[in-house]
Write a protein that holds these residues in place. Sequence first.
Motif, PDB file in Angstrom:
ATOM      1  N   UNK A  77       0.854  -1.190   0.000  1.00  0.00           N
ATOM      2  CA  UNK A  77       0.000   0.000   0.000  1.00  0.00           C
ATOM      3  C   UNK A  77       0.892   1.243   0.000  1.00  0.00           C
ATOM      4  N   UNK A  78       0.282   2.376  -0.286  1.00  0.00           N
ATOM      5  CA  UNK A  78       1.010   3.639  -0.189  1.00  0.00           C
ATOM      6  C   UNK A  78       1.428   3.892   1.255  1.00  0.00           C
ATOM      7  N   UNK A  79       0.580   3.496   2.195  1.00  0.00           N
ATOM      8  CA  UNK A  79       0.903   3.683   3.619  1.00  0.00           C
ATOM      9  C   UNK A  79       2.166   2.901   4.001  1.00  0.00           C
ATOM     10  N   UNK A  80       2.340   1.702   3.450  1.00  0.00           N
ATOM     11  CA  UNK A  80       3.554   0.930   3.733  1.00  0.00           C
ATOM     12  C   UNK A  80       4.788   1.619   3.160  1.00  0.00           C
ATOM     13  N   UNK A  81       4.666   2.198   1.966  1.00  0.00           N
ATOM     14  CA  UNK A  81       5.776   2.958   1.380  1.00  0.00           C
ATOM     15  C   UNK A  81       6.171   4.081   2.335  1.00  0.00           C
ATOM     16  N   UNK A  82       5.179   4.820   2.788  1.00  0.00           N
ATOM     17  CA  UNK A  82       5.429   5.966   3.667  1.00  0.00           C
ATOM     18  C   UNK A  82       6.029   5.529   4.998  1.00  0.00           C
ATOM     19  N   UNK A  83       5.544   4.421   5.560  1.00  0.00           N
ATOM     20  CA  UNK A  83       6.059   3.948   6.841  1.00  0.00           C
ATOM     21  C   UNK A  83       7.502   3.445   6.702  1.00  0.00           C
ATOM     22  N   UNK A  84       7.800   2.732   5.630  1.00  0.00           N
ATOM     23  CA  UNK A  84       9.171   2.242   5.426  1.00  0.00           C
ATOM     24  C   UNK A  84      10.122   3.417   5.216  1.00  0.00           C
ATOM     25  N   UNK A  85       9.698   4.399   4.450  1.00  0.00           N
ATOM     26  CA  UNK A  85      10.510   5.592   4.208  1.00  0.00           C
ATOM     27  C   UNK A  85      10.773   6.324   5.535  1.00  0.00           C
ATOM     28  N   UNK A  86       9.732   6.512   6.338  1.00  0.00           N
ATOM     29  CA  UNK A  86       9.885   7.197   7.632  1.00  0.00           C
ATOM     30  C   UNK A  86      10.838   6.417   8.541  1.00  0.00           C
ATOM     31  N   UNK A  87      10.702   5.097   8.580  1.00  0.00           N
ATOM     32  CA  UNK A  87      11.596   4.277   9.408  1.00  0.00           C
ATOM     33  C   UNK A  87      13.036   4.378   8.909  1.00  0.00           C
ATOM     34  N   UNK A  88      13.215   4.375   7.598  1.00  0.00           N
ATOM     35  CA  UNK A  88      14.564   4.495   7.036  1.00  0.00           C
ATOM     36  C   UNK A  88      15.191   5.828   7.409  1.00  0.00           C
ATOM     37  N   UNK A  89      14.442   6.897   7.249  1.00  0.00           N
ATOM     38  CA  UNK A  89      14.975   8.227   7.567  1.00  0.00           C
ATOM     39  C   UNK A  89      15.304   8.339   9.054  1.00  0.00           C
ATOM     40  N   UNK A  90      14.454   7.766   9.905  1.00  0.00           N
ATOM     41  CA  UNK A  90      14.703   7.801  11.353  1.00  0.00           C
ATOM     42  C   UNK A  90      15.887   6.929  11.747  1.00  0.00           C
ATOM     43  N   UNK A  91      16.261   5.989  10.859  1.00  0.00           N
ATOM     44  CA  UNK A  91      17.348   5.050  11.152  1.00  0.00           C
ATOM     45  C   UNK A  91      18.655   5.407  10.460  1.00  0.00           C
ATOM     46  N   UNK A  92      18.739   6.618   9.895  1.00  0.00           N
ATOM     47  CA  UNK A  92      20.002   7.072   9.336  1.00  0.00           C
ATOM     48  C   UNK A  92      20.138   7.010   7.833  1.00  0.00           C
ATOM     49  N   UNK A  93      19.052   6.741   7.117  1.00  0.00           N
ATOM     50  CA  UNK A  93      19.119   6.716   5.652  1.00  0.00           C
ATOM     51  C   UNK A  93      19.274   8.130   5.100  1.00  0.00           C
ATOM     52  N   UNK A  94      19.704   8.209   3.853  1.00  0.00           N
ATOM     53  CA  UNK A  94      19.791   9.472   3.124  1.00  0.00           C
ATOM     54  C   UNK A  94      18.641   9.499   2.125  1.00  0.00           C
ATOM     55  N   UNK A  95      17.901  10.576   2.119  1.00  0.00           N
ATOM     56  CA  UNK A  95      16.754  10.725   1.216  1.00  0.00           C
ATOM     57  C   UNK A  95      17.214  10.779  -0.237  1.00  0.00           C
ATOM     58  N   UNK A  96      16.580   9.964  -1.071  1.00  0.00           N
ATOM     59  CA  UNK A  96      16.833  10.001  -2.509  1.00  0.00           C
ATOM     60  C   UNK A  96      15.519  10.121  -3.278  1.00  0.00           C
TER      61      UNK A  96
END
Length: 133
Positions: A77-96
């Motif tokens: 779902x779109x919500x899963x995309x958003x949740x995974x992205x938020x978790x990645x950013x909170x865990x030190x990922x770089x936004x691309x």
Amino acid sequence: MLDHLFLSVSDIERSIRFYEAVLAPLGITARLDYDGKDGPPDHPDLKGFGANGRMFFWLREGVVEGRAVHVGFVANSKAEVEAAYAAAMASGAVDKGAPGARLHYDPDYYAANVMDPDGYSLEFAYKNWQHAR
């Protein structure tokens, strides 16, 4: 269809924490450790992730090639995309690429893109035509 993927990482404990947080919103919550000494000579220790009875994404400590790899994970779902992205950013990922439509592919292609701590390109993608029943 792929059965599994090994990804070499520079800091296995950091990567386990990162991927546990990032993959959970996508329903990838199973974890398995494989001791390399149980395999053929020189088999690496592996830290696996999976869902639905399948372990398919494995980490191993080793040489990092960073931008040499892009991994796209299915979101339901779109919500899963958003949740995974938020978790990645909170865990030190770089936004691309923040969550949104990827019109250059298809109007119904919704995704987010990040770089993990080793520089690997990750995508969380919801393609509604792949979920039609």
